[in-house]
Design a protein around this motif. Structure first.
Motif, mmCIF file in Angstrom:
data_model
loop_
_atom_site.group_PDB
_atom_site.id
_atom_site.type_symbol
_atom_site.label_atom_id
_atom_site.label_comp_id
_atom_site.label_asym_id
_atom_site.label_seq_id
_atom_site.Cartn_x
_atom_site.Cartn_y
_atom_site.Cartn_z
ATOM 1 N N MET A 91 0.857 -1.182 0.000
ATOM 2 C CA MET A 91 0.000 0.000 0.000
ATOM 3 C C MET A 91 0.892 1.231 0.000
ATOM 4 O O MET A 91 1.728 1.392 0.879
ATOM 5 C CB MET A 91 -0.922 0.002 1.212
ATOM 6 N N GLY A 92 0.709 2.057 -0.975
ATOM 7 C CA GLY A 92 1.554 3.240 -1.095
ATOM 8 C C GLY A 92 2.921 2.861 -1.616
ATOM 9 O O GLY A 92 3.131 1.785 -2.162
ATOM 10 N N GLY A 93 3.877 3.751 -1.447
ATOM 11 C CA GLY A 93 5.216 3.473 -1.928
ATOM 12 C C GLY A 93 5.344 3.708 -3.419
ATOM 13 O O GLY A 93 4.509 4.352 -4.046
ATOM 14 N N ASP A 94 6.389 3.158 -3.999
ATOM 15 C CA ASP A 94 6.689 3.352 -5.417
ATOM 16 C C ASP A 94 5.960 2.308 -6.255
ATOM 17 O O ASP A 94 6.348 1.145 -6.301
ATOM 18 C CB ASP A 94 8.201 3.262 -5.628
ATOM 19 N N TYR A 95 4.925 2.729 -6.927
ATOM 20 C CA TYR A 95 4.107 1.795 -7.710
ATOM 21 C C TYR A 95 4.929 1.100 -8.781
ATOM 22 O O TYR A 95 4.641 -0.041 -9.156
ATOM 23 C CB TYR A 95 2.898 2.504 -8.322
ATOM 24 N N ARG A 96 6.002 1.753 -9.272
ATOM 25 C CA ARG A 96 6.833 1.122 -10.307
ATOM 26 C C ARG A 96 7.526 -0.123 -9.756
ATOM 27 O O ARG A 96 7.672 -1.122 -10.460
ATOM 28 C CB ARG A 96 7.850 2.120 -10.850
ATOM 29 N N ALA A 97 7.912 -0.067 -8.480
ATOM 30 C CA ALA A 97 8.528 -1.242 -7.852
ATOM 31 C C ALA A 97 7.517 -2.371 -7.761
ATOM 32 O O ALA A 97 7.842 -3.531 -8.045
ATOM 33 C CB ALA A 97 9.055 -0.890 -6.462
ATOM 34 N N TRP A 98 6.281 -2.053 -7.390
ATOM 35 C CA TRP A 98 5.251 -3.083 -7.244
ATOM 36 C C TRP A 98 4.928 -3.713 -8.596
ATOM 37 O O TRP A 98 4.790 -4.929 -8.698
ATOM 38 C CB TRP A 98 3.999 -2.520 -6.590
ATOM 39 N N LEU A 99 4.824 -2.883 -9.619
ATOM 40 C CA LEU A 99 4.577 -3.426 -10.960
ATOM 41 C C LEU A 99 5.746 -4.288 -11.412
ATOM 42 O O LEU A 99 5.559 -5.323 -12.059
ATOM 43 C CB LEU A 99 4.320 -2.286 -11.953
ATOM 44 N N GLY A 100 6.971 -3.882 -11.052
ATOM 45 C CA GLY A 100 8.165 -4.659 -11.386
ATOM 46 C C GLY A 100 8.190 -6.027 -10.718
ATOM 47 O O GLY A 100 8.821 -6.960 -11.219
ATOM 48 N N LEU A 101 7.487 -6.151 -9.599
ATOM 49 C CA LEU A 101 7.378 -7.444 -8.916
ATOM 50 C C LEU A 101 6.239 -8.294 -9.479
ATOM 51 O O LEU A 101 5.998 -9.401 -9.020
ATOM 52 C CB LEU A 101 7.128 -7.227 -7.414
ATOM 53 N N CYS A 105 -2.550 -3.678 -9.559
ATOM 54 C CA CYS A 105 -3.266 -2.639 -8.813
ATOM 55 C C CYS A 105 -4.714 -3.095 -8.622
ATOM 56 O O CYS A 105 -5.432 -3.305 -9.594
ATOM 57 C CB CYS A 105 -3.213 -1.315 -9.563
ATOM 58 N N ILE A 106 -5.120 -3.279 -7.352
ATOM 59 C CA ILE A 106 -6.486 -3.739 -7.083
ATOM 60 C C ILE A 106 -7.365 -2.632 -6.531
ATOM 61 O O ILE A 106 -8.574 -2.781 -6.436
ATOM 62 C CB ILE A 106 -6.490 -4.952 -6.120
ATOM 63 N N ASP A 107 -6.745 -1.521 -6.152
ATOM 64 C CA ASP A 107 -7.452 -0.339 -5.659
ATOM 65 C C ASP A 107 -6.442 0.798 -5.699
ATOM 66 O O ASP A 107 -5.238 0.559 -5.834
ATOM 67 C CB ASP A 107 -7.969 -0.572 -4.238
ATOM 68 N N ARG A 108 -6.904 1.994 -5.542
ATOM 69 C CA ARG A 108 -5.992 3.132 -5.614
ATOM 70 C C ARG A 108 -4.871 2.990 -4.573
ATOM 71 O O ARG A 108 -5.124 2.958 -3.369
ATOM 72 C CB ARG A 108 -6.769 4.416 -5.366
ATOM 73 N N GLY A 109 -3.643 2.858 -5.074
ATOM 74 C CA GLY A 109 -2.482 2.748 -4.197
ATOM 75 C C GLY A 109 -2.275 1.392 -3.553
ATOM 76 O O GLY A 109 -1.403 1.228 -2.707
ATOM 77 N N VAL A 110 -3.071 0.389 -3.954
ATOM 78 C CA VAL A 110 -2.979 -0.954 -3.359
ATOM 79 C C VAL A 110 -2.616 -1.954 -4.455
ATOM 80 O O VAL A 110 -3.329 -2.078 -5.452
ATOM 81 C CB VAL A 110 -4.302 -1.367 -2.678
#
Length: 129
Positions: A91-101, A105-110
């Protein structure tokens, strides 16, 4: 998976929630707690639990427990488990890192991803309230 708020009252751990004004609601599924001042409560879905309000000062401990996963060097929340997989969430943080993993995205910022349990290091974090 054990997550949420808990309290130790008279040597027994209960699921708990802060009610305000210094009161904590203790919850149990054990009917034997009736003899200790708990009262029966029927939830909307028909499940029966036993509850008791106590002053926070009467508790030995009051804390939260969260299940975390270390995945690819990131500490993420574990929100669900099924068979040999766990659902990890950022939740929050750098969305590019999350996409890289490979997270979605299931909700805004999640961001969420199901991973095999052997791909993560699971740890339980206990924090006093």
């Amino acid at each position: 998976m054990k997550d949420g708020q808990f309290a130790v009252y008279r040597g027994v751990e209960y699921s708990a929630g802060y009610e305000g004004n210094g009161l904590v609601l203790l919850r149990s599924t054990d009917s034997k707690t009736l003899k200790n001042g708990f009262r029966k409560y029927i939830k909307q879905n028909g499940d029966v639990i036993y509850v008791k309000r106590v002053k926070e000062s009467k508790l030995t401990e009051y804390y939260t427990i969260r299940t975390k996963a270390i995945y690819m060097g990131y500490e993420l929340e574990v929100v669900d488990e099924k068979d040999d997989t766990v659902s990890i969430v950022a939740m929050g943080g750098d969305y590019r890192a999350w996409l890289g993993l490979g997270m979605v995205c299931i909700d805004r910022g999640v961001y969420q991803k199901w991973v095999n349990r052997d791909e993560v290091e699971i740890k339980t974090v206990k924090e006093a309230l």
